[in-house]
Design a protein around this motif. Structure first.
Motif, PDB file in Angstrom:
ATOM      1  N   SER A   2       0.840  -1.186   0.000  1.00 18.19           N
ATOM      2  CA  SER A   2       0.000   0.000   0.000  1.00 18.19           C
ATOM      3  C   SER A   2       0.881   1.243   0.000  1.00 18.19           C
ATOM      4  O   SER A   2       2.058   1.203   0.353  1.00 18.19           O
ATOM      5  CB  SER A   2      -0.927   0.016   1.222  1.00 18.19           C
ATOM      6  OG  SER A   2      -0.162   0.092   2.418  1.00 18.19           O
ATOM      7  N   ARG A   4       1.057   4.846   1.787  1.00 22.48           N
ATOM      8  CA  ARG A   4       0.536   5.417   3.033  1.00 22.48           C
ATOM      9  C   ARG A   4       0.713   6.928   3.047  1.00 22.48           C
ATOM     10  O   ARG A   4       1.723   7.450   2.588  1.00 22.48           O
ATOM     11  CB  ARG A   4       1.254   4.807   4.234  1.00 22.48           C
ATOM     12  CG  ARG A   4       0.989   3.315   4.436  1.00 22.48           C
ATOM     13  CD  ARG A   4       1.824   2.750   5.577  1.00 22.48           C
ATOM     14  NE  ARG A   4       3.238   2.771   5.236  1.00 22.48           N
ATOM     15  CZ  ARG A   4       4.229   3.095   6.084  1.00 22.48           C
ATOM     16  NH1 ARG A   4       3.952   3.442   7.318  1.00 22.48           N
ATOM     17  NH2 ARG A   4       5.487   3.066   5.686  1.00 22.48           N
ATOM     18  N   ASP A   6       0.682   9.789   5.920  1.00 24.99           N
ATOM     19  CA  ASP A   6       0.665  10.091   7.353  1.00 24.99           C
ATOM     20  C   ASP A   6      -0.055  11.421   7.549  1.00 24.99           C
ATOM     21  O   ASP A   6       0.412  12.469   7.088  1.00 24.99           O
ATOM     22  CB  ASP A   6       2.102  10.178   7.868  1.00 24.99           C
ATOM     23  CG  ASP A   6       2.167  10.337   9.392  1.00 24.99           C
ATOM     24  OD1 ASP A   6       1.157  10.770   9.994  1.00 24.99           O
ATOM     25  OD2 ASP A   6       3.230  10.051   9.969  1.00 24.99           O
ATOM     26  N   ASP A 219      -6.787   4.431   8.571  1.00 24.23           N
ATOM     27  CA  ASP A 219      -6.395   3.628   9.729  1.00 24.23           C
ATOM     28  C   ASP A 219      -6.211   4.597  10.889  1.00 24.23           C
ATOM     29  O   ASP A 219      -5.159   5.223  11.041  1.00 24.23           O
ATOM     30  CB  ASP A 219      -5.093   2.870   9.441  1.00 24.23           C
ATOM     31  CG  ASP A 219      -4.693   1.941  10.578  1.00 24.23           C
ATOM     32  OD1 ASP A 219      -5.203   2.130  11.708  1.00 24.23           O
ATOM     33  OD2 ASP A 219      -3.857   1.051  10.368  1.00 24.23           O
ATOM     34  N   SER A 222      -3.149   4.166  13.452  1.00 22.84           N
ATOM     35  CA  SER A 222      -1.811   4.615  13.052  1.00 22.84           C
ATOM     36  C   SER A 222      -1.793   6.054  12.565  1.00 22.84           C
ATOM     37  O   SER A 222      -0.730   6.662  12.418  1.00 22.84           O
ATOM     38  CB  SER A 222      -1.280   3.704  11.932  1.00 22.84           C
ATOM     39  OG  SER A 222      -2.044   3.863  10.746  1.00 22.84           O
ATOM     40  N   HIS A 224      -2.816   6.945   9.565  1.00 24.60           N
ATOM     41  CA  HIS A 224      -2.415   6.876   8.166  1.00 24.60           C
ATOM     42  C   HIS A 224      -3.626   6.621   7.274  1.00 24.60           C
ATOM     43  O   HIS A 224      -4.552   5.912   7.666  1.00 24.60           O
ATOM     44  CB  HIS A 224      -1.414   5.740   7.934  1.00 24.60           C
ATOM     45  CG  HIS A 224      -0.045   6.032   8.457  1.00 24.60           C
ATOM     46  ND1 HIS A 224       1.001   5.153   8.327  1.00 24.60           N
ATOM     47  CD2 HIS A 224       0.461   7.105   9.107  1.00 24.60           C
ATOM     48  CE1 HIS A 224       2.094   5.662   8.878  1.00 24.60           C
ATOM     49  NE2 HIS A 224       1.784   6.848   9.366  1.00 24.60           N
ATOM     50  N   LEU A 226      -4.405   4.539   4.033  1.00 28.24           N
ATOM     51  CA  LEU A 226      -3.807   3.409   3.330  1.00 28.24           C
ATOM     52  C   LEU A 226      -4.492   3.271   1.971  1.00 28.24           C
ATOM     53  O   LEU A 226      -5.716   3.147   1.897  1.00 28.24           O
ATOM     54  CB  LEU A 226      -3.965   2.118   4.128  1.00 28.24           C
ATOM     55  CG  LEU A 226      -3.414   2.136   5.568  1.00 28.24           C
ATOM     56  CD1 LEU A 226      -3.672   0.787   6.243  1.00 28.24           C
ATOM     57  CD2 LEU A 226      -1.936   2.459   5.584  1.00 28.24           C
ATOM     58  N   ASP A 228      -4.637   0.927  -1.246  1.00 27.32           N
ATOM     59  CA  ASP A 228      -4.303  -0.431  -1.669  1.00 27.32           C
ATOM     60  C   ASP A 228      -3.824  -0.420  -3.123  1.00 27.32           C
ATOM     61  O   ASP A 228      -4.610  -0.251  -4.051  1.00 27.32           O
ATOM     62  CB  ASP A 228      -5.540  -1.322  -1.514  1.00 27.32           C
ATOM     63  CG  ASP A 228      -5.240  -2.783  -1.786  1.00 27.32           C
ATOM     64  OD1 ASP A 228      -4.306  -3.297  -1.172  1.00 27.32           O
ATOM     65  OD2 ASP A 228      -5.956  -3.382  -2.606  1.00 27.32           O
ATOM     66  N   GLN A 232       4.574   0.593  -3.033  1.00 24.98           N
ATOM     67  CA  GLN A 232       4.770   1.021  -1.658  1.00 24.98           C
ATOM     68  C   GLN A 232       5.289   2.442  -1.654  1.00 24.98           C
ATOM     69  O   GLN A 232       6.056   2.842  -2.539  1.00 24.98           O
ATOM     70  CB  GLN A 232       5.764   0.099  -0.929  1.00 24.98           C
ATOM     71  CG  GLN A 232       5.198  -1.277  -0.631  1.00 24.98           C
ATOM     72  CD  GLN A 232       6.179  -2.145   0.139  1.00 24.98           C
ATOM     73  OE1 GLN A 232       7.303  -2.342  -0.274  1.00 24.98           O
ATOM     74  NE2 GLN A 232       5.740  -2.660   1.276  1.00 24.98           N
ATOM     75  N   LEU A 234       5.403   6.294   1.100  1.00 20.89           N
ATOM     76  CA  LEU A 234       4.969   7.016   2.293  1.00 20.89           C
ATOM     77  C   LEU A 234       5.137   8.499   2.048  1.00 20.89           C
ATOM     78  O   LEU A 234       6.167   8.950   1.524  1.00 20.89           O
ATOM     79  CB  LEU A 234       5.797   6.602   3.513  1.00 20.89           C
ATOM     80  CG  LEU A 234       5.588   7.432   4.793  1.00 20.89           C
ATOM     81  CD1 LEU A 234       4.175   7.241   5.328  1.00 20.89           C
ATOM     82  CD2 LEU A 234       6.622   7.076   5.853  1.00 20.89           C
ATOM     83  N   SER A 280      -9.083  -6.457  -3.008  1.00 22.08           N
ATOM     84  CA  SER A 280      -7.829  -5.826  -2.622  1.00 22.08           C
ATOM     85  C   SER A 280      -6.683  -6.532  -3.325  1.00 22.08           C
ATOM     86  O   SER A 280      -6.848  -7.615  -3.895  1.00 22.08           O
ATOM     87  CB  SER A 280      -7.644  -5.925  -1.108  1.00 22.08           C
ATOM     88  OG  SER A 280      -7.462  -7.283  -0.725  1.00 22.08           O
TER      89      SER A 280
END
Length: 368
Positions: A2, A4, A6, A219, A222, A224, A226, A228, A232, A234, A280
């Protein structure tokens, strides 16, 4: 896997849902270059392509890797303005003015995204001043092709000329075809933005994200978001805002801008033909893995035709019931078979609808 975002410390008023003419023009160029990604737009693409001036069509090929193989962050320049709170302009001209406000370093770094150099969580390493970084950029461009090398060399040697070329090209695209496209689409995008903004105010970010895409979720534990994807990454809001930018031409692409120092942005499709709850990436992986085993493929051949008990399948395949049960368990976990009870027997059958969608699900998953 995923991407992410923040959002620690993000305030509700720092989340904005705003359409962008430049982002939509980028998607229009992508659809013209890769019509296979957008089967629902083939009629429009054929009409625009047939009416294109040959000179403009040739210019479109000069740097189509900016929107064909990648969707360059240059089409989202408002996210790179210092302060990380700038919104898209109301018109394409205003968005292009924001593009002009990017520094040469920002422009070159974003333009070279097509070389597949990973976007990192650190500041870009002086691509216009560091000779080693410059040589590396030319080296990776060479692996992409001669046009990419020519463009990269020109970009590194004279950023202002490339910037001027790109702006003129985008303005000519507006005159040739995009003004009509935008006139048709901007009202739908504005309506979607109002709807998502209302959800944000009444029900919060989690509900708004669910409406944006089933592939995006909050989420809360956390802090965050996310997304899908088969990728990857951030990025952080870090005192800035979060932009949600709708597109009518983008399905199945769900893009997340996660460039260092830029405002995080989710570029999401509206009015798409996707189902309410596409699988997903994890579910897709389970299904592909489940079907990769030759025994399970043979079991599926029987279950596609009729419902069978575990004992019947064991006899047909010359295996023990526990062995068949293990294979059925893998297929069931992947959501590929259904079970029902008939008296004291449990019958298994292939979910043909799910399997029929697997090809399109796989395509959507890798293009998301």
């Amino acid at each position: 896997m995923s991407v992410r975002i923040d959002i620690t410390g993000l305030r509700p008023e720092q989340v904005a849902v705003v359409p962008s003419a430049l982002a939509e023009l980028g998607m229009a160029l992508h659809a013209l270059s890769e019509p296979g990604h957008h089967p629902g737009l083939q009629g429009r693409v054929t009409g625009v392509t047939a009416g294109l001036d040959p000179h403009l069509a040739d210019r479109m090929c000069e740097a189509d890797f900016l929107w064909r193989t990648t969707f360059s962050d240059l089409f989202l320049p408002f996210a790179g303005i210092p302060g990380r709170s700038t919104l898209p302009g109301a018109t394409l001209a205003e968005d292009l003015d924001l593009l002009d406000k990017l520094t040469d370093e920002q422009f070159v770094d974003a333009a070279l995204e097509f070389t597949c150099t990973p976007v990192t969580a650190a500041p870009p390493a002086g691509i216009l001043s560091d000779r080693a970084v410059r040589c590396r950029a030319l080296e990776v461009a060479a692996s992409r092709g001669p046009r990419q090398v020519r463009f990269t060399r020109r970009l590194l040697d004279d950023p202002p000329s490339v910037r001027a070329w790109l702006r003129r090209f985008l303005e000519d695209c507006e005159e040739a075809f995009f003004a009509d496209v935008w006139a048709r689409l901007r009202h739908q995008l504005a309506a979607d933005a109002r709807h998502k903004t209302d959800l944000l105010r009444r029900k919060g970010l989690a509900e708004a994200l669910t409406a944006v895409s089933p592939a995006a979720r909050l989420d809360e534990e956390s802090g965050h978001i996310l997304v899908d994807k088969l990728a990857q990454g951030l990025t952080v809001t870090a005192g800035g805002g979060l932009l949600l930018v709708p597109t009518s031409l983008g399905w199945p692409h769900l893009n997340v801008l996660h460039r260092y120092g830029w405002q995080p942005l989710l570029h999401y499709p509206v009015g798409s033909p996707e189902l309410a709850a596409p699988p997903s990436v994890e579910q897709l992986t389970l299904r592909m893995t489940a079907l990769s085993h030759p025994v399970r493929m043979r079991i599926c051949r029987h279950l596609a035709r009729s419902a069978y008990t575990t004992g019947e399948l064991a006899r047909v395949h010359g295996m023990s019931p526990p062995e068949i049960s293990r294979h059925l368990g893998v297929l069931k976990k992947a959501g590929l078979i259904t079970t029902r009870r008939r008296g004291r027997y449990v019958l298994h059958q292939l979910d043909v609808t799910v399997v029929a969608r697997l090809g399109s699900d796989f395509l959507e998953g890798i293009l998301r």
